[in-house]
Motif scaffolding. Structure first.
Motif, PDB file in Angstrom:
ATOM      1  N   LYS A  57      28.140  28.241  40.793  1.00 22.75           N
ATOM      2  CA  LYS A  57      28.166  26.778  40.861  1.00 22.75           C
ATOM      3  C   LYS A  57      27.389  26.157  39.711  1.00 22.75           C
ATOM      4  N   ALA A  58      26.264  26.759  39.361  1.00 22.26           N
ATOM      5  CA  ALA A  58      25.474  26.234  38.243  1.00 22.26           C
ATOM      6  C   ALA A  58      26.238  26.387  36.929  1.00 22.26           C
ATOM      7  N   TYR A  59      26.902  27.533  36.740  1.00 22.93           N
ATOM      8  CA  TYR A  59      27.721  27.721  35.539  1.00 22.93           C
ATOM      9  C   TYR A  59      28.854  26.696  35.499  1.00 22.93           C
ATOM     10  N   SER A  60      29.496  26.467  36.638  1.00 23.49           N
ATOM     11  CA  SER A  60      30.601  25.517  36.702  1.00 23.49           C
ATOM     12  C   SER A  60      30.137  24.102  36.377  1.00 23.49           C
ATOM     13  N   ASN A  61      29.045  23.698  36.979  1.00 23.33           N
ATOM     14  CA  ASN A  61      28.534  22.345  36.743  1.00 23.33           C
ATOM     15  C   ASN A  61      28.058  22.164  35.305  1.00 23.33           C
ATOM     16  N   ARG A  62      27.380  23.180  34.770  1.00 23.85           N
ATOM     17  CA  ARG A  62      26.945  23.069  33.373  1.00 23.85           C
ATOM     18  C   ARG A  62      28.154  23.039  32.449  1.00 23.85           C
ATOM     19  N   GLY A  63      29.171  23.832  32.767  1.00 23.61           N
ATOM     20  CA  GLY A  63      30.396  23.810  31.961  1.00 23.61           C
ATOM     21  C   GLY A  63      31.049  22.444  31.955  1.00 23.61           C
ATOM     22  N   ALA A  64      31.065  21.787  33.111  1.00 18.63           N
ATOM     23  CA  ALA A  64      31.638  20.439  33.182  1.00 18.63           C
ATOM     24  C   ALA A  64      30.851  19.462  32.308  1.00 18.63           C
ATOM     25  N   LEU A  65      29.542  19.571  32.324  1.00 18.62           N
ATOM     26  CA  LEU A  65      28.726  18.700  31.467  1.00 18.62           C
ATOM     27  C   LEU A  65      28.971  18.992  29.992  1.00 18.62           C
ATOM     28  N   LEU A  66      29.114  20.262  29.663  1.00 19.47           N
ATOM     29  CA  LEU A  66      29.387  20.620  28.271  1.00 19.47           C
ATOM     30  C   LEU A  66      30.733  20.065  27.817  1.00 19.47           C
ATOM     31  N   LEU A  67      31.706  20.029  28.715  1.00 18.89           N
ATOM     32  CA  LEU A  67      32.990  19.398  28.377  1.00 18.89           C
ATOM     33  C   LEU A  67      32.804  17.924  28.052  1.00 18.89           C
ATOM     34  N   LEU A  68      31.997  17.240  28.862  1.00 16.67           N
ATOM     35  CA  LEU A  68      31.734  15.823  28.608  1.00 16.67           C
ATOM     36  C   LEU A  68      31.078  15.599  27.247  1.00 16.67           C
ATOM     37  N   ALA A  94      31.760  17.378  24.681  1.00 17.01           N
ATOM     38  CA  ALA A  94      32.714  17.923  23.697  1.00 17.01           C
ATOM     39  C   ALA A  94      32.238  19.237  23.089  1.00 17.01           C
ATOM     40  N   ARG A  95      31.471  20.011  23.866  1.00 13.68           N
ATOM     41  CA  ARG A  95      31.012  21.332  23.427  1.00 13.68           C
ATOM     42  C   ARG A  95      31.939  22.369  24.078  1.00 13.68           C
ATOM     43  N   TYR A  96      33.154  22.421  23.553  1.00 16.39           N
ATOM     44  CA  TYR A  96      34.235  23.156  24.208  1.00 16.39           C
ATOM     45  C   TYR A  96      34.013  24.665  24.248  1.00 16.39           C
ATOM     46  N   LYS A  97      33.516  25.247  23.188  1.00 13.93           N
ATOM     47  CA  LYS A  97      33.278  26.692  23.183  1.00 13.93           C
ATOM     48  C   LYS A  97      32.199  27.076  24.199  1.00 13.93           C
ATOM     49  N   ASP A  98      31.151  26.278  24.274  1.00 15.17           N
ATOM     50  CA  ASP A  98      30.087  26.541  25.242  1.00 15.17           C
ATOM     51  C   ASP A  98      30.601  26.359  26.669  1.00 15.17           C
ATOM     52  N   ALA A  99      31.423  25.325  26.875  1.00 10.82           N
ATOM     53  CA  ALA A  99      32.001  25.083  28.201  1.00 10.82           C
ATOM     54  C   ALA A  99      32.896  26.246  28.603  1.00 10.82           C
ATOM     55  N   LEU A 100      33.714  26.709  27.676  1.00 12.60           N
ATOM     56  CA  LEU A 100      34.595  27.842  27.971  1.00 12.60           C
ATOM     57  C   LEU A 100      33.787  29.079  28.350  1.00 12.60           C
ATOM     58  N   ALA A 101      32.699  29.318  27.648  1.00  9.74           N
ATOM     59  CA  ALA A 101      31.845  30.467  27.966  1.00  9.74           C
ATOM     60  C   ALA A 101      31.296  30.352  29.392  1.00  9.74           C
ATOM     61  N   ASP A 102      30.888  29.158  29.788  1.00  5.04           N
ATOM     62  CA  ASP A 102      30.389  28.974  31.151  1.00  5.04           C
ATOM     63  C   ASP A 102      31.503  29.170  32.172  1.00  5.04           C
ATOM     64  N   PHE A 103      32.693  28.651  31.900  1.00  5.35           N
ATOM     65  CA  PHE A 103      33.800  28.811  32.839  1.00  5.35           C
ATOM     66  C   PHE A 103      34.234  30.275  32.947  1.00  5.35           C
ATOM     67  N   GLU A 104      34.108  31.027  31.864  1.00  2.91           N
ATOM     68  CA  GLU A 104      34.383  32.467  31.932  1.00  2.91           C
ATOM     69  C   GLU A 104      33.371  33.163  32.841  1.00  2.91           C
ATOM     70  N   GLN A 105      32.120  32.708  32.799  1.00  2.00           N
ATOM     71  CA  GLN A 105      31.098  33.254  33.690  1.00  2.00           C
ATOM     72  C   GLN A 105      31.422  32.931  35.152  1.00  2.00           C
ATOM     73  N   VAL A 106      31.938  31.737  35.392  1.00  2.79           N
ATOM     74  CA  VAL A 106      32.340  31.361  36.754  1.00  2.79           C
ATOM     75  C   VAL A 106      33.415  32.325  37.252  1.00  2.79           C
TER      76      VAL A 106
END
Length: 64
Positions: free
Chosen positions: A24-35, A37-49
């Motif tokens: 859940k923390a990875y998912s929420n942080r990924g959503a914030l990273l999307l906001l 526009a840090r797409y590579k970092d967001a993708l890395a978090d979503f892969e962890q999810v």
């Protein structure tokens, strides 16, 4: 608003430090990273999810 997003991202990062399996923390942080526009970092978090959710799912069905 930006300060609140930064603080929330920091809180989610801290939660991940405390429990590296916290999907859940990875998912929420990924959503914030999307906001942000840090797409590579967001993708890395979503892969962890995905990895943690898959591992959790497997652990639930090991009795089959």
């Amino acid at each position: 608003m930006q300060g609140m997003l930064t603080e929330a991202r920091s809180d989610f990062s801290h939660a991940i430090e405390l429990d590296g399996n916290n999907a859940k923390a990875y998912s929420n942080r990924g959503a914030l990273l999307l906001l942000e526009a840090r797409y590579k970092d967001a993708l890395a978090d979503f892969e962890q999810v995905c990895a943690r959710t898959y591992a959790r799912m497997l652990s639930l069905f090991t009795w089959v």
